[in-house]
Motif scaffolding. Structure first.
Motif, PDB file in Angstrom:
ATOM      1  N   LEU A 161      30.806  38.528  43.807  1.00  0.00           N
ATOM      2  CA  LEU A 161      30.922  37.710  42.612  1.00  0.00           C
ATOM      3  C   LEU A 161      31.260  36.268  42.977  1.00  0.00           C
ATOM      4  O   LEU A 161      30.746  35.322  42.377  1.00  0.00           O
TER       5      LEU A 161
ATOM      6  N   LYS B 268      45.898  40.192  47.822  1.00  0.00           N
ATOM      7  CA  LYS B 268      46.063  41.563  48.306  1.00  0.00           C
ATOM      8  C   LYS B 268      45.115  41.821  49.456  1.00  0.00           C
ATOM      9  O   LYS B 268      43.934  42.107  49.257  1.00  0.00           O
TER      10      LYS B 268
ATOM     11  N   SER C  61      44.319  38.846  40.356  1.00  0.00           N
ATOM     12  CA  SER C  61      44.205  39.611  39.122  1.00  0.00           C
ATOM     13  C   SER C  61      45.600  39.891  38.568  1.00  0.00           C
ATOM     14  O   SER C  61      45.760  40.552  37.555  1.00  0.00           O
ATOM     15  N   SER C  62      46.571  39.381  39.263  1.00  0.00           N
ATOM     16  CA  SER C  62      47.923  39.743  38.826  1.00  0.00           C
ATOM     17  C   SER C  62      48.604  38.597  38.117  1.00  0.00           C
ATOM     18  O   SER C  62      48.294  37.434  38.339  1.00  0.00           O
TER      19      SER C  62
ATOM     20  N   ASP D 118      32.953  43.859  46.051  1.00  0.00           N
ATOM     21  CA  ASP D 118      32.457  43.375  44.757  1.00  0.00           C
ATOM     22  C   ASP D 118      33.006  41.994  44.439  1.00  0.00           C
ATOM     23  O   ASP D 118      32.267  41.111  43.972  1.00  0.00           O
ATOM     24  N   ASP D 119      34.278  41.811  44.715  1.00  0.00           N
ATOM     25  CA  ASP D 119      34.861  40.498  44.444  1.00  0.00           C
ATOM     26  C   ASP D 119      34.184  39.423  45.289  1.00  0.00           C
ATOM     27  O   ASP D 119      33.932  38.298  44.837  1.00  0.00           O
TER      28      ASP D 119
ATOM     29  N   LYS E 248      40.356  37.009  38.703  1.00  0.00           N
ATOM     30  CA  LYS E 248      39.315  37.986  38.965  1.00  0.00           C
ATOM     31  C   LYS E 248      39.115  38.841  37.721  1.00  0.00           C
ATOM     32  O   LYS E 248      40.090  39.118  37.025  1.00  0.00           O
ATOM     33  N   PRO E 249      37.971  39.342  37.423  1.00  0.00           N
ATOM     34  CA  PRO E 249      36.729  39.123  38.193  1.00  0.00           C
ATOM     35  C   PRO E 249      36.233  37.679  38.071  1.00  0.00           C
ATOM     36  O   PRO E 249      36.408  37.043  37.032  1.00  0.00           O
ATOM     37  N   VAL E 250      35.663  37.226  39.150  1.00  0.00           N
ATOM     38  CA  VAL E 250      35.252  35.820  39.187  1.00  0.00           C
ATOM     39  C   VAL E 250      34.049  35.587  38.272  1.00  0.00           C
ATOM     40  O   VAL E 250      32.988  36.158  38.452  1.00  0.00           O
ATOM     41  N   THR E 251      34.282  34.788  37.302  1.00  0.00           N
ATOM     42  CA  THR E 251      33.183  34.433  36.397  1.00  0.00           C
ATOM     43  C   THR E 251      32.911  32.952  36.511  1.00  0.00           C
ATOM     44  O   THR E 251      33.678  32.215  37.159  1.00  0.00           O
ATOM     45  N   PHE E 252      31.915  32.559  35.893  1.00  0.00           N
ATOM     46  CA  PHE E 252      31.531  31.154  35.955  1.00  0.00           C
ATOM     47  C   PHE E 252      32.668  30.283  35.441  1.00  0.00           C
ATOM     48  O   PHE E 252      33.030  29.285  36.049  1.00  0.00           O
TER      49      PHE E 252
ATOM     50  N   ASP F 146      51.978  38.625  38.196  1.00  0.00           N
ATOM     51  CA  ASP F 146      53.356  38.810  38.672  1.00  0.00           C
ATOM     52  C   ASP F 146      54.026  37.454  38.847  1.00  0.00           C
ATOM     53  O   ASP F 146      53.618  36.671  39.708  1.00  0.00           O
TER      54      ASP F 146
ATOM     55  N   ASP G 130      37.663  42.967  49.105  1.00  0.00           N
ATOM     56  CA  ASP G 130      36.853  43.791  48.211  1.00  0.00           C
ATOM     57  C   ASP G 130      35.410  43.276  48.165  1.00  0.00           C
ATOM     58  O   ASP G 130      35.168  42.088  47.911  1.00  0.00           O
TER      59      ASP G 130
ATOM     60  N   ASN H 287      43.728  36.026  30.230  1.00  0.00           N
ATOM     61  CA  ASN H 287      44.490  37.247  30.537  1.00  0.00           C
ATOM     62  C   ASN H 287      43.831  38.414  29.812  1.00  0.00           C
ATOM     63  O   ASN H 287      43.776  38.420  28.599  1.00  0.00           O
TER      64      ASN H 287
END
Lengths: 152, 610
Positions: free
Chosen positions: A26, A73, A102-103, A22-23, A123-127, A105, A20, A152
């Motif tokens: 980031l 994924k 992001s899961s 965008d990912d 994700k989304p990857v933040t600081f 599972d 992705d 979460n």
């Protein structure tokens, strides 16, 4: 928009396998902040990544590579499959792998644990998520104490 | 009266009938015999008298001869004239002795005989004198001769007397004989009459008794005969009824004896086998009832033989076909059973069978139908399964694809905040935060929807799940359950329940999440978890000290997208409890709650104990 620099193959120190855009951006932002951005290789395809790590490997890879960021994924080859194959490579068995997920599972997480994923970046990857996950690997100061699953 | 006393009476009567007359006849015979003997005796006596008279006559004649001789000699003087005397004189004693002998039984006559003999001897002496005189040449005097004549007269008189007595005796005896004959006759006749009468009557009586007994016996026999005839009639009626019933049965019935020979066939059996009942009688069953396998045409085992061997009810194998004598053939179904009497002995076998063509057709149709049905079901299942997996893939893809732009939104909002935050005023920062929050909410919503959908799709096969481990695990893993000020207490050891790890985890994390979330501002969440045994189930309670729920919302709160609180204060998707309810139902359990506004809530989920 900048994708970011793609390091020359024989100086790759960080491999990012993420499809992705965008990912990717980031994550790159965080790497830039950590000063690692010049030695990053981005691969967006699981199979391609596997080839790069095995058959099409640049000779200096084993000694240069310090971390792999892996999205679970992926097209063509799932992240877990890649990880499995990765861990079967003798010289890559101990390389830190940081899964970006992001899961929640539990099946996936259990499998990751089994394959000795080093840490997780949610994700989304933040600081926050990034720095917690990579503190050990990149020898950065930890923002806080123990590694965790992330928010979460 | 029984046959036995009948026959006893009968023999008694018989005895009387025979013995009585026999006895009487015997007596009569004896009587007659006695009379006859008497008569015979009398006749003998009479005859004896006659003999005496005759002998007396002889003696008289001899005396006469003597006298004649003497006289003749006296007159003639010739020796020849003396011959009668000479001839008789030697024998005269003998003859008179004979006479005496004859009358020895009659003492009077014996005396007379003696007298007679004396008189005779006197004369003889006198005669001898006469003779001597003559011999001497002298003629006896008249006197002499007159003495002689007087002696002779005496002798004659005695003779006459003797004879008369004897004749009287004789006539007496003759009379006696006559009387005896009469008596005998009368007695005989009379006795015969009496005999006839009494004996006849007795005999008649005995015979009438005999006849009576005989009649009674006959009557009894008649009765028995009639009863027998009635039972025979009943039997015939029953036989007829059975015959008619058997003939009316829609199935073929064949009865065989112990040797497997046909003893009865009903009409339907005749029709199906093509044999007439009278032709089939005493034939071996296998001749009349020819069955083969439908496909292989191999002769099927004789069911009667099997029944006789195994002594129990036997059914036919499938796909059996009966070959009719007339060339037709029909698929049949049959069963054969042993016929036993009250003592349990087997008397024969009854075979019942019917044309199974229709049934076979129906069976085949049903088989085809069920095959068809199975095929359709299989097809549907496949398409359903396909649909499911498509849906799963779809929802997975959907969620993933939906979430990824959200990630971007959040990520880059954060990035702007982090990198360019110093260039923004409070308003600007606020706007960015709102973007982030909104994206976050949407993300959670998508995740919840995904969980919810997954619950519908799952075909959960339940296994024992350790509640205690799951609850403690969740509390440990999720920082919001063990962060500063948050207290989640588990009382006791929670039991194992039937479910799946994933679903149970989902339920508990949702309930615990709600419990720590919905607290008034400034209040530290206090959550209590415990379990309760309810029969075969376990009820898990999650109690919080939160804002509580109005009882009128107890039902609604488990519905999709329902949030009974002000959603601004508490982040929620409105799906959480719907997921809990759906999840519990997927595990064949139930959920519920108890609460008071401002007084906290107690949520429970009930699952089967493992």
């Amino acid at each position: 928009m900048t994708i970011g620099s793609n390091a020359a193959d024989n100086s790759v120190r960080v491999l990012v396998v993420e499809d992705d855009a965008d990912d990717r951006e980031l994550l790159l932002r965080q790497l830039r902040k950590s000063g690692m951005d010049s030695h990053v290789k981005f691969i967006s395809n699981g199979r391609e990544a596997l080839d790069f790590l095995t058959t099409a490997r640049p000779p200096s890879l084993a000694s240069e590579l310090i971390a792999i960021f892996l999205d679970l994924k992926l097209p063509a080859l799932s992240g877990l499959e890649l990880l499995r194959s990765l861990r079967q490579q003798e010289d890559l068995q101990n390389i830190p792998v940081i899964v970006m997920t992001s899961s929640n599972d539990p099946k996936d997480l259990a499998e990751c644990q089994r394959l000795r994923v080093t840490n997780y970046v949610s994700k989304p990857v933040t600081f926050m998520s990034f720095s917690k996950a990579v503190a050990d690997v990149f020898h950065l100061p930890r923002p806080d104490a123990a590694p965790s699953l992330g928010e979460n | 009266m029984t046959i036995d006393s009948d026959s006893a009476r009968f023999s008694r009567a018989l005895k009387k009938a025979i013995l009585l007359p026999a006895g009487v006849i015997l007596l009569t015979a004896l009587l007659l015999l006695a009379l006859s003997l008497e008569l015979f005796h009398m006749v003998t006596l009479t005859d004896h008298s006659a003999q005496v008279i005759e002998t007396t006559g002889q003696c008289e004649k001899m005396m006469l001869d003597l006298e004649t001789g003497v006289r003749g000699y006296l007159l003639g003087g010739d020796a020849e004239f003396r011959k009668p005397y000479d001839q008789s004189i030697g024998e005269i004693d003998h003859e008179f002795d004979k006479l005496k002998e004859l009358v020895h039984d009659n003492p009077e006559q014996v005396i007379r005989a003696d007298d007679l003999i004396k008189a005779r001897n006197l004369w003889i002496e006198h005669a001898k004198g006469s003779l001597s005189q003559k011999e001497a040449g002298q003629m006896p005097s008249d006197e002499w001769r007159r003495i002689g004549m007087a002696m002779m007269d005496d002798v004659r008189a005695k003779f006459d007397r003797f004879t008369a007595v004897e004749k009287g005796l004789q006539s007496e005896r003759r009379g006696e004989v006559r009387r005896l004959k009469q008596a005998l006759g009368f007695a005989g006749v009379g006795l015969v009459l009496i005999l006839v009468l009494t004996v006849g009557r007795a005999v008649q009586r005995q015979f009438s008794v005999l006849a009576g007994g005989y009649r009674e016996a006959l009557a009894t026999i008649e009765q028995r005969h009639a009863a027998l005839a009635r039972s025979e009639a009943d039997l015939e009626e029953q036989k007829e009824w059975f015959r008619v019933t058997l003939s009316s049965i829609g199935d073929g019935v064949i009865v065989t004896n112990l040797e497997g020979k046909v003893v009865f066939m009903n009409h339907e059996a005749e029709r199906l086998t093509g044999w007439m009942s009278r032709d089939a009688l005493m034939q071996p069953l296998t001749t009349v009832f020819r069955i083969v396998n439908e496909q292989t045409r191999v002769t099927v085992d004789d069911p009667v033989g099997k029944v006789l061997r195994e002594k129990k009810v036997v059914g036919l194998a499938n796909h059996t076909v009966l070959l009719s004598r007339l060339g037709a053939e029909w698929p049949i179904e049959d069963s054969a059973a042993p016929i036993s009497n009250a003592q349990g002995q087997i008397l024969g076998v009854v075979l019942v069978f019917h044309n199974a063509t229709e049934m076979r057709q129906t069976q085949n149709a049903m088989r085809a139908y069920s095959h068809d049905l199975e095929r359709k079901v299989a097809e549907r299942t496949t398409s359903l399964q396909q649909a499911f997996s498509e849906l799963e893939a779809f929802s997975y893809t959907v969620s993933h694809d939906l979430r990824s732009p959200l990630r971007a939104m959040r990520g880059f909002s954060e990035a702007v905040l982090e990198d360019y935050g110093d260039k923004l005023d409070e308003q600007g920062k606020d706007y960015l935060e709102r973007i982030t929050n909104a994206a976050g909410r949407l993300d959670r919503l998508i995740q919840d929807l995904l969980s919810f959908t997954r619950l519908s799709q799952q075909d959960a096969s339940l296994v024992p799940v350790d509640l205690d481990r799951v609850v403690h695990g969740i509390i440990q893993d999720y920082p919001n359950f063990h962060s500063e000020g948050v207290e989640v207490k588990v009382e006791g050891t929670l039991p194992k329940v039937m479910g799946t790890e994933a679903i149970v985890t989902q339920i508990i994390s949702n309930l615990l999440g709600n419990a720590v979330k919905f607290v008034p501002a400034g209040v530290a969440p206090r959550v209590r978890v415990w379990s309760e045994n309810r029969g075969p189930n376990v009820r898990l309670w999650v109690e919080d000290n939160g804002i509580g729920i109005d009882p009128e919302n107890f039902e609604r709160i488990f519905q999709m997208f329902v949030q009974v609180n002000e959603s601004q204060h508490y982040k929620g998707t409105g799906i959480g409890l719907a997921i809990v309810k759906k999840a519990a139902q997927a595990l064949h359990g139930s959920v519920g709650l108890d609460s008071k506004l401002q007084k906290g809530s107690r949520f429970w989920v009930e699952l089967a104990r493992a």
